[in-house]
Design an enzyme around this catalytic site. Structure first.
Site, mmCIF file in Angstrom:
data_model
loop_
_atom_site.group_PDB
_atom_site.id
_atom_site.type_symbol
_atom_site.label_atom_id
_atom_site.label_comp_id
_atom_site.label_asym_id
_atom_site.label_seq_id
_atom_site.Cartn_x
_atom_site.Cartn_y
_atom_site.Cartn_z
ATOM 1 N N ASN A 8 3.517 -10.725 0.260
ATOM 2 C CA ASN A 8 3.317 -10.199 -1.089
ATOM 3 C C ASN A 8 4.706 -10.054 -1.708
ATOM 4 O OD1 ASN A 8 2.728 -8.832 -3.404
ATOM 5 N ND2 ASN A 8 1.646 -7.134 -2.420
ATOM 6 N N ARG A 89 0.044 -13.578 -1.687
ATOM 7 C CA ARG A 89 -0.777 -12.883 -2.670
ATOM 8 C C ARG A 89 -0.284 -13.272 -4.063
ATOM 9 N NH1 ARG A 89 0.189 -7.123 -5.252
ATOM 10 N NH2 ARG A 89 -1.785 -6.937 -6.348
ATOM 11 N N HIS A 178 -7.018 -6.347 -7.878
ATOM 12 C CA HIS A 178 -7.319 -5.838 -6.519
ATOM 13 C C HIS A 178 -8.485 -6.579 -5.869
ATOM 14 C CE1 HIS A 178 -5.880 -1.770 -8.321
ATOM 15 N NE2 HIS A 178 -4.875 -2.299 -7.643
ATOM 16 N N ARG A 239 -0.993 4.899 -15.445
ATOM 17 C CA ARG A 239 -1.734 4.202 -16.511
ATOM 18 C C ARG A 239 -2.864 5.077 -17.047
ATOM 19 N NH1 ARG A 239 -2.323 -0.459 -12.603
ATOM 20 N NH2 ARG A 239 -0.343 -1.565 -12.735
ATOM 21 N N ARG A 283 -0.088 13.677 -4.363
ATOM 22 C CA ARG A 283 0.252 14.834 -3.516
ATOM 23 C C ARG A 283 0.885 15.941 -4.343
ATOM 24 N NH1 ARG A 283 2.170 10.543 0.853
ATOM 25 N NH2 ARG A 283 2.671 9.559 -1.113
ATOM 26 N N GLY A 331 -7.893 7.083 -2.341
ATOM 27 C CA GLY A 331 -9.277 6.990 -1.853
ATOM 28 C C GLY A 331 -9.374 7.390 -0.390
ATOM 29 N N GLU A 382 -5.712 -6.113 2.843
ATOM 30 C CA GLU A 382 -5.542 -7.334 2.047
ATOM 31 C C GLU A 382 -4.882 -8.435 2.876
ATOM 32 O OE1 GLU A 382 -4.017 -4.464 -0.733
ATOM 33 O OE2 GLU A 382 -4.731 -5.737 -2.368
HETATM 34 P P1 ADP Z 1 -0.326 1.213 -4.577
HETATM 35 O O1 ADP Z 1 -0.517 0.240 -3.418
HETATM 36 O O2 ADP Z 1 -1.188 0.940 -5.759
HETATM 37 O O3 ADP Z 1 1.103 1.489 -4.930
HETATM 38 P P2 ADP Z 1 -1.313 3.201 -2.700
HETATM 39 O O4 ADP Z 1 -2.600 2.633 -2.252
HETATM 40 O O5 ADP Z 1 -0.172 3.217 -1.753
HETATM 41 O O6 ADP Z 1 -0.875 2.618 -4.077
HETATM 42 O O7 ADP Z 1 -1.611 4.713 -3.152
HETATM 43 C C1 ADP Z 1 -0.636 5.550 -3.684
HETATM 44 C C2 ADP Z 1 -1.276 6.889 -4.059
HETATM 45 O O8 ADP Z 1 -1.901 7.415 -2.892
HETATM 46 C C3 ADP Z 1 -0.277 7.920 -4.550
HETATM 47 O O9 ADP Z 1 -0.808 8.610 -5.661
HETATM 48 C C4 ADP Z 1 -0.174 8.874 -3.395
HETATM 49 O O10 ADP Z 1 0.010 10.176 -3.818
HETATM 50 C C5 ADP Z 1 -1.530 8.776 -2.744
HETATM 51 N N1 ADP Z 1 -1.423 9.146 -1.332
HETATM 52 C C6 ADP Z 1 -0.868 8.429 -0.344
HETATM 53 N N2 ADP Z 1 -0.900 9.111 0.822
HETATM 54 C C7 ADP Z 1 -1.485 10.309 0.554
HETATM 55 C C8 ADP Z 1 -1.808 11.472 1.316
HETATM 56 N N3 ADP Z 1 -1.554 11.539 2.618
HETATM 57 N N4 ADP Z 1 -2.421 12.488 0.690
HETATM 58 C C9 ADP Z 1 -2.704 12.411 -0.635
HETATM 59 N N5 ADP Z 1 -2.415 11.354 -1.415
HETATM 60 C C10 ADP Z 1 -1.818 10.327 -0.831
#
Ligand code: ADP
Length: 397
Positions: A8, A89, A178, A239, A283, A331, A382
């Site tokens: 990626n 990707r 995604h 966003r 967080r 999620g 992915e």
């Molecule tokens: P992307 O790939 O779109 O950059 P991620 O799938 O890595 O994003 O997700 C990032 C988000 O997930 C952030 O908002 C982060 O705060 C949240 N996140 C990651 N780990 C944790 C955790 N242990 N507890 C709560 N939120 C988390």
């Protein structure tokens, strides 16, 4: 047995994972960051170890060369001949790409042509592809598009009610994003409930910094929340998601800004960051909520409401739903957000098991046995989808 590199490439980074196929085991993974800056960061995980170095990486070419050298010098592969394929990707394949594709000059030209729809991503992917082509000239390269999975959306789901000529002249429509994640999670959901994919109806909530929801019926995407660009849909880290487009002209006038400047604010300074006023990181916003900060709580409530709006719409559109699956950083990790969403879905017979929701483990069921829709956490993968497509499209034995 074949070793496949899943890549990626971004404008200043290359994420990689080397997988043994068809076993789908990860041999090594890591990332090169800060390419083009005075000092780069190269992180690599192998044999249970994680190492970080700070090489100078003037361009992607040096990054790829160093990565391949490292694979051999650390004994991760005996020789580069063991790498049978590289899968890349690519964010935007437009309407042109309906499947992953073997890279040739024409494919690269098409990805370049589609850059208006993904100005930050597609050019960076091309740089990554060229760097790997240069370093491994005899190895097939395959491109795996984020948009392909959404190409099965019916016309009524992907068309905007704008002048039809905009679609004809400029390709203005929903493309989604995604897709590779939505495909993996929906396939895995069908396996987990033990139902043939062709009969399964799944709503996938990919909630990361970028976030999107998809309706997947019989293994095919029938609707998704992201649009022409990833700005459409639910609120995300930075966003805004959907809003009345008049907001743009209104703010242009009030703050003497161009439309492009306002759209940049909607992409980079809105969502969690804009609403909470604290951070784009869930967080930090959770901490604020736990300290009693109203705007932090509101941020989650607005997002949960909008997510549920989509889930309800997709439930009706698909004529029911077997599984709602949560994936990506938020999620997978934000139990209070999942609880907030599930509680709003009580009218559909959704019942979350709070204990299972709170327990930390990876893939798991979090609904009660009598819930009308099963709720699952399914960590996305992915890279494995990229590796699978690379093997299939390049016909690697
Ligand atoms: P992307 O790939 O779109 O950059 P991620 O799938 O890595 O994003 O997700 C990032 C988000 O997930 C952030 O908002 C982060 O705060 C949240 N996140 C990651 N780990 C944790 C955790 N242990 N507890 C709560 N939120 C988390």
């Amino acid at each position: 047995m074949a070793k496949i590199m899943a890549v990626n490439a971004g404008s200043s980074s290359i994420k990689f994972q080397l997988l043994e196929m068809p076993e789908e085991t990860v041999i090594t993974s890591g990332v090169m960051e800060r390419i083009g800056l005075a000092e780069g960061i190269f992180t690599i995980k192998y044999n249970g170890k994680k190492e970080e170095t700070h090489p100078v990486l003037p361009t992607h070419a040096e990054g790829v060369a160093l990565l391949l050298e490292t694979l051999v010098s650390k004994g991760i592969v005996k020789s580069l001949d063991e790498i049978s394929g590289v899968g890349h990707r690519v964010v935007q394949g437009g309407e042109y790409f309906k499947d992953s594709a073997l890279v040739d000059d024409e494919v690269i030209a098409k990805i370049d042509e589609l850059k208006d729809l993904a100005p930050l991503h597609n050019p960076a992917h091309i740089i990554g592809i060229k760097a790997f082509q240069h370093a491994l000239p005899n190895v097939p390269q395959v491109v795996v598009f984020d948009t392909v999975f959404h190409q099965t959306m019916p016309e009524e789901a992907y068309m905007y009610a704008t002048p039809y000529e905009w679609y004809e002249k400029y390709g203005i429509r929903k493309y989604g994003a995604h897709g590779t994640s939505h495909k993996y999670v929906s396939q895995r959901a069908a396996q987990l409930i033990g139902k043939p994919l062709e009969e399964t109806k799944t709503i996938v909530c990919h909630l990361g910094n970028g976030a999107s929801i998809s309706a997947v019926k019989g293994g095919k995407c029938v609707d998704t929340s992201m649009g022409l660009t990833p700005l459409e849909g639910i609120p995300m880290g930075t966003r805004s998601g959907n809003l009345d487009p008049t907001v743009v002209s209104y703010i242009c006038e009030k703050e003497n800004k161009t439309a492009q400047e306002v759209v940049t604010i909607l992409n980079k300074k809105s969502g969690y960051l804009g609403m909470s006023g604290r951070s784009n990181d869930a967080r930090d916003v959770t901490q604020g909520m736990n300290e009693g900060d109203h705007r932090c709580k509101l941020t989650f409530d607005v997002q949960a409401k909008r997510i549920v709006d989509y889930i309800a719409a997709y439930y009706v559109y698909m004529g029911g739903c077997d599984v709602i699956a949560f994936t990506a950083g938020m999620g997978e990790n934000l139990k209070h957000l999942r609880l907030n969403i599930a509680n709003r879905l009580g009218v559909l017979g959704v019942k979350i098991d709070e204990k299972l929701n709170d327990t930390f483990s990876d893939e798991r069921l979090i609904s009660t046995p009598d819930s009308k829709i099963k709720l699952y956490i399914i960590p996305t993968n992915e890279e494995v989808m990229i590796a699978r497509d690379t093997v299939r499209v390049a016909n690697i034995k």
